[in-house]
Design a protein around this motif. Structure first.
Motif, PDB file in Angstrom:
ATOM      1  N   GLY A  65       0.810  -1.222   0.000  1.00 37.16           N
ATOM      2  CA  GLY A  65       0.000   0.000   0.000  1.00 37.16           C
ATOM      3  C   GLY A  65       0.842   1.271   0.000  1.00 37.16           C
ATOM      4  N   PHE A  66       2.187   1.117   0.082  1.00 37.24           N
ATOM      5  CA  PHE A  66       3.073   2.287   0.078  1.00 37.24           C
ATOM      6  C   PHE A  66       4.092   2.168  -1.047  1.00 37.24           C
ATOM      7  N   ASN A  67       4.623   3.304  -1.445  1.00 36.69           N
ATOM      8  CA  ASN A  67       5.686   3.342  -2.427  1.00 36.69           C
ATOM      9  C   ASN A  67       6.977   3.613  -1.647  1.00 36.69           C
ATOM     10  N   CYS A  68       7.815   2.588  -1.496  1.00 33.31           N
ATOM     11  CA  CYS A  68       8.980   2.731  -0.609  1.00 33.31           C
ATOM     12  C   CYS A  68      10.282   2.841  -1.399  1.00 33.31           C
ATOM     13  N   PHE A  69      11.059   3.876  -1.103  1.00 27.02           N
ATOM     14  CA  PHE A  69      12.419   3.997  -1.628  1.00 27.02           C
ATOM     15  C   PHE A  69      13.338   3.408  -0.560  1.00 27.02           C
ATOM     16  N   THR A  70      14.057   2.333  -0.892  1.00 27.15           N
ATOM     17  CA  THR A  70      14.890   1.666   0.118  1.00 27.15           C
ATOM     18  C   THR A  70      16.315   1.507  -0.409  1.00 27.15           C
ATOM     19  N   GLY A  71      17.144   0.906   0.426  1.00 26.32           N
ATOM     20  CA  GLY A  71      18.539   0.659   0.023  1.00 26.32           C
ATOM     21  C   GLY A  71      19.449   1.796   0.454  1.00 26.32           C
ATOM     22  N   ALA A  80      16.726  12.608  -6.322  1.00 26.87           N
ATOM     23  CA  ALA A  80      17.049  12.674  -7.748  1.00 26.87           C
ATOM     24  C   ALA A  80      15.854  12.349  -8.644  1.00 26.87           C
ATOM     25  N   TYR A  81      14.962  11.461  -8.192  1.00 30.05           N
ATOM     26  CA  TYR A  81      13.898  10.989  -9.090  1.00 30.05           C
ATOM     27  C   TYR A  81      12.486  11.196  -8.540  1.00 30.05           C
ATOM     28  N   GLY A  82      12.349  11.550  -7.266  1.00 35.28           N
ATOM     29  CA  GLY A  82      11.017  11.663  -6.657  1.00 35.28           C
ATOM     30  C   GLY A  82      10.233  12.852  -7.218  1.00 35.28           C
ATOM     31  N   ASP A  83       8.928  12.822  -7.006  1.00 38.98           N
ATOM     32  CA  ASP A  83       8.041  13.876  -7.510  1.00 38.98           C
ATOM     33  C   ASP A  83       7.642  14.790  -6.345  1.00 38.98           C
ATOM     34  N   VAL A  92      20.171  13.839  10.126  1.00 41.15           N
ATOM     35  CA  VAL A  92      21.368  14.174  10.885  1.00 41.15           C
ATOM     36  C   VAL A  92      22.591  13.657  10.131  1.00 41.15           C
ATOM     37  N   GLY A  93      23.670  14.420  10.173  1.00 43.92           N
ATOM     38  CA  GLY A  93      24.954  13.919   9.690  1.00 43.92           C
ATOM     39  C   GLY A  93      25.192  14.156   8.220  1.00 43.92           C
ATOM     40  N   ILE A  94      26.281  13.575   7.748  1.00 36.72           N
ATOM     41  CA  ILE A  94      26.745  13.796   6.391  1.00 36.72           C
ATOM     42  C   ILE A  94      25.777  13.190   5.372  1.00 36.72           C
ATOM     43  N   ALA A  95      24.843  12.372   5.867  1.00 37.00           N
ATOM     44  CA  ALA A  95      23.817  11.773   4.997  1.00 37.00           C
ATOM     45  C   ALA A  95      22.974  12.848   4.309  1.00 37.00           C
ATOM     46  N   GLY A  96      23.018  14.086   4.793  1.00 40.59           N
ATOM     47  CA  GLY A  96      22.223  15.149   4.183  1.00 40.59           C
ATOM     48  C   GLY A  96      22.814  15.688   2.881  1.00 40.59           C
ATOM     49  N   LEU A  97      24.106  15.462   2.670  1.00 35.39           N
ATOM     50  CA  LEU A  97      24.776  16.102   1.528  1.00 35.39           C
ATOM     51  C   LEU A  97      24.336  15.540   0.176  1.00 35.39           C
ATOM     52  N   ALA A  98      24.309  14.205   0.047  1.00 38.30           N
ATOM     53  CA  ALA A  98      24.003  13.605  -1.263  1.00 38.30           C
ATOM     54  C   ALA A  98      22.586  13.964  -1.745  1.00 38.30           C
ATOM     55  N   PRO A  99      21.545  13.836  -0.904  1.00 44.99           N
ATOM     56  CA  PRO A  99      20.211  14.239  -1.386  1.00 44.99           C
ATOM     57  C   PRO A  99      20.117  15.733  -1.711  1.00 44.99           C
ATOM     58  N   THR A 100      20.822  16.570  -0.946  1.00 50.88           N
ATOM     59  CA  THR A 100      20.795  18.006  -1.236  1.00 50.88           C
ATOM     60  C   THR A 100      21.385  18.284  -2.616  1.00 50.88           C
ATOM     61  N   LEU A 101      22.547  17.693  -2.889  1.00 56.16           N
ATOM     62  CA  LEU A 101      23.183  17.898  -4.196  1.00 56.16           C
ATOM     63  C   LEU A 101      22.299  17.374  -5.324  1.00 56.16           C
ATOM     64  N   ALA A 102      21.695  16.194  -5.101  1.00 60.29           N
ATOM     65  CA  ALA A 102      20.854  15.595  -6.146  1.00 60.29           C
ATOM     66  C   ALA A 102      19.656  16.499  -6.458  1.00 60.29           C
ATOM     67  N   ALA A 103      19.069  17.100  -5.422  1.00 64.31           N
ATOM     68  CA  ALA A 103      17.898  17.966  -5.635  1.00 64.31           C
ATOM     69  C   ALA A 103      18.307  19.259  -6.346  1.00 64.31           C
ATOM     70  N   ILE A 104      19.424  19.858  -5.916  1.00 62.77           N
ATOM     71  CA  ILE A 104      19.859  21.118  -6.535  1.00 62.77           C
ATOM     72  C   ILE A 104      20.212  20.895  -7.999  1.00 62.77           C
ATOM     73  N   GLN A 105      20.846  19.744  -8.272  1.00 63.56           N
ATOM     74  CA  GLN A 105      21.234  19.465  -9.668  1.00 63.56           C
ATOM     75  C   GLN A 105      20.021  19.349 -10.588  1.00 63.56           C
ATOM     76  N   ARG A 106      18.818  19.085  -9.995  1.00 59.77           N
ATOM     77  CA  ARG A 106      17.581  19.084 -10.800  1.00 59.77           C
ATOM     78  C   ARG A 106      16.939  20.467 -10.817  1.00 59.77           C
TER      79      ARG A 106
END
Ligand code: MG
Length: 372
Positions: A65-71, A80-83, A92-106
């Motif tokens: 019943g859910f659309n899950c992004f995992t891994g 990078a691909y979400g709507d 928290v932590g350095i985990a914030g950098l990759a999604p931020t860059l991916a969003a800005i690059q779009r």
């Protein structure tokens, strides 16, 4: 049309307050995705409560019943691909950098509550913003205050940024006792209620050092043009001094829902749940920061001036040292020594994301060695 907001880090303090701001602005905002690292059950109940179908988590299984992004790269992949219209990065932590860059690059809009993104990846974020043209709004009381102060002025008119600091839980402890401050003292923040890591970072003022680095990248100001003033009441959230020496300050009761709403609405104002400010309740005071009380702040400010590699290293060392303190493995007075010793091993500028992760890993290893 509401703006569809995705919250990476929805179960933490900022994430939960972001949900309450969205609930309070149903005509303007809606939530389209939730993300977390570990508290999957909490995220599930938020998803049910807000009727959200998209969940993002590296550590979860698919749920009917859910659309899950995992891994491992779930957050980056969603960015990078979400709507979505707006991505809130409050993990928290350095985990914030990759999604931020991916969003800005779009070319997407990012509301950033994650310190490490700019502390460790400031040059990368600025490059991506310059090329892809996304929008960027800080969710931090200080940087929100600065953004509010400068919104009507051209950048060349801004002479100086003055970050205010509460001084943290140990601001009045006798200097001689400081090294042996215990966890309970350190976690008793005078004005804000936040997570343990950032509350320790307020006591050491490492948090303020990180905010200087963020301000440097967010507002393109030289290190010498960013000052810190001790302001015990946390009513003035920061100030800007202009070319003509006029100073503008932004004031409000200390309540994160204000900077969150301002960021989500794209630097626009709307009625909010934040209480009115009564300026007659207490006098407002400002003092110089006594650097002898905050040796870890000095390490961060030196790292900032030396190189972007040292910024990554000091952030990693701080996470290791604060964790060791919270676990009872080291005394409070050793935090700054571990920061200094670790940071000294690094030099030069970061060029890409892999540089950041490599220095981060290496600095963690050295910091842990320093603790044993
Ligand atoms: Mg802050």
């Amino acid at each position: 049309m509401t703006k569809r907001v995705a919250i990476l880090g929805s179960t933490g303090s900022v994430g939960r307050q972001t949900l309450s701001v969205i609930a309070d602005n149903p005509d303007r905002l809606s939530v389209c995705a939730l993300g977390c690292r570990n508290r999957v059950d909490d995220m599930m109940s938020e998803a049910v409560r807000f009727g959200v179908k998209n969940m993002v988590c590296p550590n979860m299984q698919q749920v009917d019943g859910f659309n899950c992004f995992t891994g491992e790269h779930a957050m980056r992949d969603y960015a990078a691909y979400g709507d979505y219209d707006v991505l809130v990065v409050s993990v928290v932590g350095i985990a914030g950098l990759a999604p931020t860059l991916a969003a800005i690059q779009r070319g997407k809009t990012v509301c950033l509550a994650n310190k490490e993104t700019l502390v460790c990846g400031g040059p990368l974020v600025c490059d991506a913003l310059a090329t892809a043209g996304g929008q960027f709004f800080p969710i931090d009381s200080e940087h929100s205050a600065i953004m509010q102060c400068i919104s009507a002025s051209p950048a060349q008119d801004v002479k100086r940024i003055i970050l205010t600091a509460s001084g943290g839980a140990l601001r009045d402890m006798p200097l001689a006792d400081l090294s042996y401050a215990v966890k309970e003292d350190v976690l008793r923040h005078p004005n804000w209620s936040m997570g343990d890591k950032i509350t320790v970072d307020c006591a050491t003022m490492v948090n303020k050092g990180f905010e200087v680095i963020e301000a440097h990248y967010l507002f393109a100001k030289a290190w010498d043009d960013i000052d810190i003033l001790l302001h015990r009441q946390s009513i003035v959230h920061s100030m800007v001094q202009f070319a003509d020496n006029s100073v503008m300050a932004q004031m409000a009761v200390p309540d994160m829902r204000l900077p969150i709403q301002y960021a989500l609405l794209g630097a626009k104002r709307a009625p909010s749940m934040v209480a009115e400010l009564d300026l007659t309740l207490q006098p407002l005071t400002f003092e110089q920061v006594d650097i002898a009380r905050y040796p870890a702040l000095e390490v961060v400010l030196q790292a900032a001036r030396r190189s972007s590699a040292q910024c990554v290293a000091v952030n990693a060392a701080d996470e290791v040292a604060v964790d060791a303190f919270l676990q009872g493995h080291i005394e409070y007075g050793r935090i700054h020594t571990i920061l200094r010793q670790t940071t000294e091993h690094f030099d030069g500028e970061i060029r890409d994301y892999l540089d950041v992760t490599r220095i981060d890993r290496e600095a963690r290893r050295l910091a842990k060695e320093g603790i044993c």
